[in-house]
Write a protein that holds these residues in place. Structure first.
Motif, PDB file in Angstrom:
ATOM      1  N   ALA A  62       0.830  -1.208   0.000  1.00 30.59           N
ATOM      2  CA  ALA A  62       0.000   0.000   0.000  1.00 30.59           C
ATOM      3  C   ALA A  62       0.865   1.259   0.000  1.00 30.59           C
ATOM      4  CB  ALA A  62      -0.930  -0.002   1.207  1.00 30.59           C
ATOM      5  N   ASP A  63       1.990   1.183   0.681  1.00 30.27           N
ATOM      6  CA  ASP A  63       2.892   2.325   0.757  1.00 30.27           C
ATOM      7  C   ASP A  63       3.554   2.602  -0.586  1.00 30.27           C
ATOM      8  OD1 ASP A  63       4.611   4.358   1.756  1.00 30.27           O
ATOM      9  OD2 ASP A  63       6.178   2.873   2.136  1.00 30.27           O
ATOM     10  N   VAL A  64       4.165   1.567  -1.193  1.00 31.73           N
ATOM     11  CA  VAL A  64       4.936   1.806  -2.413  1.00 31.73           C
ATOM     12  C   VAL A  64       4.056   2.078  -3.629  1.00 31.73           C
ATOM     13  CG1 VAL A  64       6.888   0.473  -1.565  1.00 31.73           C
ATOM     14  CG2 VAL A  64       5.158  -0.656  -2.974  1.00 31.73           C
ATOM     15  N   ILE A  65       2.834   1.565  -3.615  1.00 31.67           N
ATOM     16  CA  ILE A  65       1.943   1.848  -4.744  1.00 31.67           C
ATOM     17  C   ILE A  65       1.223   3.173  -4.546  1.00 31.67           C
ATOM     18  CG2 ILE A  65      -0.243   0.781  -3.970  1.00 31.67           C
ATOM     19  CD1 ILE A  65      -0.420  -0.509  -6.771  1.00 31.67           C
ATOM     20  N   GLU A  66       1.396   3.740  -3.338  1.00 33.23           N
ATOM     21  CA  GLU A  66       0.748   5.019  -2.986  1.00 33.23           C
ATOM     22  C   GLU A  66      -0.758   4.922  -3.207  1.00 33.23           C
ATOM     23  OE1 GLU A  66       2.808   8.075  -5.176  1.00 33.23           O
ATOM     24  OE2 GLU A  66       4.661   7.803  -4.054  1.00 33.23           O
ATOM     25  N   MET A  67      -1.344   4.006  -2.440  1.00 33.60           N
ATOM     26  CA  MET A  67      -2.751   3.675  -2.599  1.00 33.60           C
ATOM     27  C   MET A  67      -3.646   4.893  -2.500  1.00 33.60           C
ATOM     28  SD  MET A  67      -4.618   1.012  -3.244  1.00 33.60           S
ATOM     29  CE  MET A  67      -3.818  -0.459  -2.601  1.00 33.60           C
ATOM     30  N   SER A  68      -4.519   5.012  -3.470  1.00 32.64           N
ATOM     31  CA  SER A  68      -5.534   6.060  -3.522  1.00 32.64           C
ATOM     32  C   SER A  68      -6.708   5.503  -4.297  1.00 32.64           C
ATOM     33  CB  SER A  68      -4.987   7.308  -4.221  1.00 32.64           C
ATOM     34  OG  SER A  68      -4.712   7.034  -5.585  1.00 32.64           O
ATOM     35  N   SER A  69      -7.802   6.238  -4.340  1.00 31.93           N
ATOM     36  CA  SER A  69      -8.978   5.745  -5.063  1.00 31.93           C
ATOM     37  C   SER A  69      -8.678   5.556  -6.548  1.00 31.93           C
ATOM     38  CB  SER A  69     -10.156   6.707  -4.872  1.00 31.93           C
ATOM     39  OG  SER A  69      -9.821   8.010  -5.326  1.00 31.93           O
ATOM     40  N   SER A  70      -7.890   6.436  -7.128  1.00 31.34           N
ATOM     41  CA  SER A  70      -7.569   6.332  -8.550  1.00 31.34           C
ATOM     42  C   SER A  70      -6.661   5.130  -8.816  1.00 31.34           C
ATOM     43  CB  SER A  70      -6.899   7.614  -9.053  1.00 31.34           C
ATOM     44  OG  SER A  70      -5.713   7.882  -8.349  1.00 31.34           O
ATOM     45  N   VAL A  71      -5.721   4.881  -7.906  1.00 28.61           N
ATOM     46  CA  VAL A  71      -4.845   3.712  -8.041  1.00 28.61           C
ATOM     47  C   VAL A  71      -5.650   2.435  -7.844  1.00 28.61           C
ATOM     48  CG1 VAL A  71      -2.934   2.456  -6.962  1.00 28.61           C
ATOM     49  CG2 VAL A  71      -2.744   4.922  -7.338  1.00 28.61           C
ATOM     50  N   SER A  97     -12.450 -10.347  11.492  1.00 24.94           N
ATOM     51  CA  SER A  97     -11.373  -9.525  12.031  1.00 24.94           C
ATOM     52  C   SER A  97     -10.168  -9.525  11.100  1.00 24.94           C
ATOM     53  CB  SER A  97     -10.965 -10.021  13.429  1.00 24.94           C
ATOM     54  OG  SER A  97     -10.418 -11.326  13.371  1.00 24.94           O
ATOM     55  N   SER A  98      -9.908 -10.656  10.439  1.00 27.34           N
ATOM     56  CA  SER A  98      -8.799 -10.734   9.500  1.00 27.34           C
ATOM     57  C   SER A  98      -9.008  -9.788   8.326  1.00 27.34           C
ATOM     58  CB  SER A  98      -8.634 -12.163   8.982  1.00 27.34           C
ATOM     59  OG  SER A  98      -8.242 -13.042  10.017  1.00 27.34           O
ATOM     60  N   VAL A  99     -10.202  -9.780   7.787  1.00 24.68           N
ATOM     61  CA  VAL A  99     -10.485  -8.904   6.651  1.00 24.68           C
ATOM     62  C   VAL A  99     -10.350  -7.432   7.048  1.00 24.68           C
ATOM     63  CG1 VAL A  99     -12.268  -8.115   5.043  1.00 24.68           C
ATOM     64  CG2 VAL A  99     -11.903 -10.565   5.412  1.00 24.68           C
ATOM     65  N   ASP A 100     -10.820  -7.087   8.222  1.00 25.80           N
ATOM     66  CA  ASP A 100     -10.667  -5.700   8.677  1.00 25.80           C
ATOM     67  C   ASP A 100      -9.187  -5.318   8.744  1.00 25.80           C
ATOM     68  OD1 ASP A 100     -13.353  -5.195   8.857  1.00 25.80           O
ATOM     69  OD2 ASP A 100     -13.490  -5.639  11.014  1.00 25.80           O
ATOM     70  N   GLY A 101      -8.357  -6.240   9.226  1.00 30.83           N
ATOM     71  CA  GLY A 101      -6.929  -5.976   9.292  1.00 30.83           C
ATOM     72  C   GLY A 101      -6.306  -5.850   7.912  1.00 30.83           C
ATOM     73  N   ILE A 102      -6.722  -6.717   7.007  1.00 26.18           N
ATOM     74  CA  ILE A 102      -6.216  -6.684   5.634  1.00 26.18           C
ATOM     75  C   ILE A 102      -6.557  -5.354   4.967  1.00 26.18           C
ATOM     76  CG2 ILE A 102      -6.524  -7.674   3.324  1.00 26.18           C
ATOM     77  CD1 ILE A 102      -6.951 -10.412   4.765  1.00 26.18           C
ATOM     78  N   LEU A 103      -7.803  -4.941   5.090  1.00 21.81           N
ATOM     79  CA  LEU A 103      -8.235  -3.694   4.463  1.00 21.81           C
ATOM     80  C   LEU A 103      -7.476  -2.501   5.033  1.00 21.81           C
ATOM     81  CD1 LEU A 103     -12.104  -4.255   4.273  1.00 21.81           C
ATOM     82  CD2 LEU A 103     -10.381  -4.609   2.483  1.00 21.81           C
ATOM     83  N   LYS A 104      -7.254  -2.514   6.331  1.00 22.84           N
ATOM     84  CA  LYS A 104      -6.528  -1.419   6.960  1.00 22.84           C
ATOM     85  C   LYS A 104      -5.094  -1.348   6.448  1.00 22.84           C
ATOM     86  CE  LYS A 104      -5.201   0.450  11.483  1.00 22.84           C
ATOM     87  NZ  LYS A 104      -5.282   0.245  12.963  1.00 22.84           N
ATOM     88  N   ARG A 105      -4.446  -2.511   6.356  1.00 24.87           N
ATOM     89  CA  ARG A 105      -3.055  -2.532   5.905  1.00 24.87           C
ATOM     90  C   ARG A 105      -2.924  -2.167   4.429  1.00 24.87           C
ATOM     91  NH1 ARG A 105      -3.214  -6.981   9.456  1.00 24.87           N
ATOM     92  NH2 ARG A 105      -3.596  -8.441   7.737  1.00 24.87           N
ATOM     93  N   LEU A 106      -3.884  -2.589   3.619  1.00 22.87           N
ATOM     94  CA  LEU A 106      -3.842  -2.285   2.196  1.00 22.87           C
ATOM     95  C   LEU A 106      -4.405  -0.896   1.861  1.00 22.87           C
ATOM     96  CD1 LEU A 106      -4.887  -5.722   0.626  1.00 22.87           C
ATOM     97  CD2 LEU A 106      -2.639  -4.636   0.511  1.00 22.87           C
ATOM     98  N   LYS A 107      -4.948  -0.243   2.859  1.00 23.28           N
ATOM     99  CA  LYS A 107      -5.512   1.107   2.692  1.00 23.28           C
ATOM    100  C   LYS A 107      -6.578   1.130   1.598  1.00 23.28           C
ATOM    101  CE  LYS A 107      -1.269   3.422   4.223  1.00 23.28           C
ATOM    102  NZ  LYS A 107      -0.176   4.363   3.873  1.00 23.28           N
ATOM    103  N   THR A 108      -7.506   0.180   1.712  1.00 28.95           N
ATOM    104  CA  THR A 108      -8.594   0.095   0.751  1.00 28.95           C
ATOM    105  C   THR A 108      -9.879  -0.241   1.483  1.00 28.95           C
ATOM    106  OG1 THR A 108      -9.362  -1.001  -1.280  1.00 28.95           O
ATOM    107  CG2 THR A 108      -8.175  -2.358   0.307  1.00 28.95           C
TER     108      THR A 108
END
Length: 305
Positions: A62-71, A97-108
């Motif tokens: 998420a950091d290196v791809i610079e996650m945003s809505s357009s990305v 709970s796993s999915v919530d963690g995944i979404l948070k880490r991937l910033k999506t």
């Protein structure tokens, strides 16, 4: 890159998926270059799991791809859950709970696909169904699948889960291809005739479940790669011969062997090497002949009856 339909969905996905399991083993600059190379090659399908790097791989991505809505609109994100330290867990509570963690880490806000990782012997499919329903209703997951599961395990889930199982991630490579070679050893008395997977290859084809081969260059269980390995002289000689004909690398031919199978598989890469990633993607342009495909199989030691 060439695309296929994922399972029964209307989702067009690249035929080669980019595995992110080792993203935490390289520095940020190399990780950024790796992800950008994938995007430049049309490899927009990224495979994750909550256990990869203890969650760090998803954060780094998420950091290196610079996650945003357009990305986010330009990529397809898949992740997996269900493996815990010293156990497996397909309980509703753990999946949510796993999915919530995944979404948070991937910033999506959502995953395109969620896979259940290694099978949980204590699975209660009613809980999986409840978790999937909630995730779908909340818009957190759009499609669902499994990993390393047999036909009976999938059927048990399907008795309660209403969402289609769109993918099954399975270990498969030229040297770990019993799910393929067993098909020509029917009613034989050799070791290759032993049914180790319940006929999962044909089952997935019959039910439009996309097989995602993992470790496509490994032999054994993470024992090493077979390419350029002196343990496999005949196999490498045959692969090199075909690679020279097409003017591509041996990596491309090994990946092309999987893509040549009519099951329309979607292999998952494991490399963090930019050039090898390009070689994997190049396989989508190669279509081995029947003679070449069988030639590789027999060079790997599989005997035709």
């Amino acid at each position: 890159m060439r695309t296929i339909k994922l399972g029964t969905t209307d989702l067009d996905v690249p035929v080669v998926a980019v595995g992110c399991m080792r993203l935490d083993t390289i520095d940020r600059a190399d990780a950024q270059a790796f992800v950008q190379t994938a995007l430049d090659q049309g490899a927009t399908f990224f495979d994750h799991a909550d256990i990869y790097g203890g969650g760090k791989c998803e954060e780094i991505f998420a950091d290196v791809i610079e996650m945003s809505s357009s990305v986010r609109e330009k990529i397809i994100l898949q992740s997996k859950c269900g493996i815990r330290k010293d156990s497996f867990d397909f309980s509703k509570e753990h999946i949510l709970s796993s999915v919530d963690g995944i979404l948070k880490r991937l910033k999506t806000d959502y995953l395109d696909i969620l896979l259940l990782h290694r099978p949980d012997a204590l699975v209660e499919p009613e809980e999986v169904a409840a978790a999937f329903d909630q995730l779908e209703q909340e818009g957190k997951v759009r499609h669902f699948g499994v990993s390393n599961q047999t036909p009976r395990q999938i059927e048990l889930l399907k008795k309660f889960v209403k969402q289609p199982v769109v993918a099954n991630q399975l270990q498969l490579s030229i040297t770990n291809a019993s799910m393929i070679t067993r098909g020509w050893n029917v009613n034989m008395e050799n070791a290759e005739a032993v049914d180790r997977d319940g006929g999962i290859l044909d089952y997935c084809r019959l039910h439009d479940i996309t097989i995602q081969p993992w470790s496509p260059f490994q032999f054994g269980f993470f024992e090493g790669v077979f390419l350029d390995n002196p343990k496999f002289p005949e196999l490498n000689a045959k692969i090199d011969e075909i690679a020279a004909k097409y003017n591509v690398s041996n990596t491309t031919i090994a990946m092309g062997w999987l893509l040549r199978h009519p099951a329309k598989m979607q292999p998952v890469t494991g490399t963090m090497n930019v050039q090898r990633l390009k070689d994997c993607v190049k396989a989508s342009e190669i279509n081995l002949t029947r003679e070449e495909w069988y030639g590789v199989a027999t060079a790997a030691g599989y005997v035709l009856p």
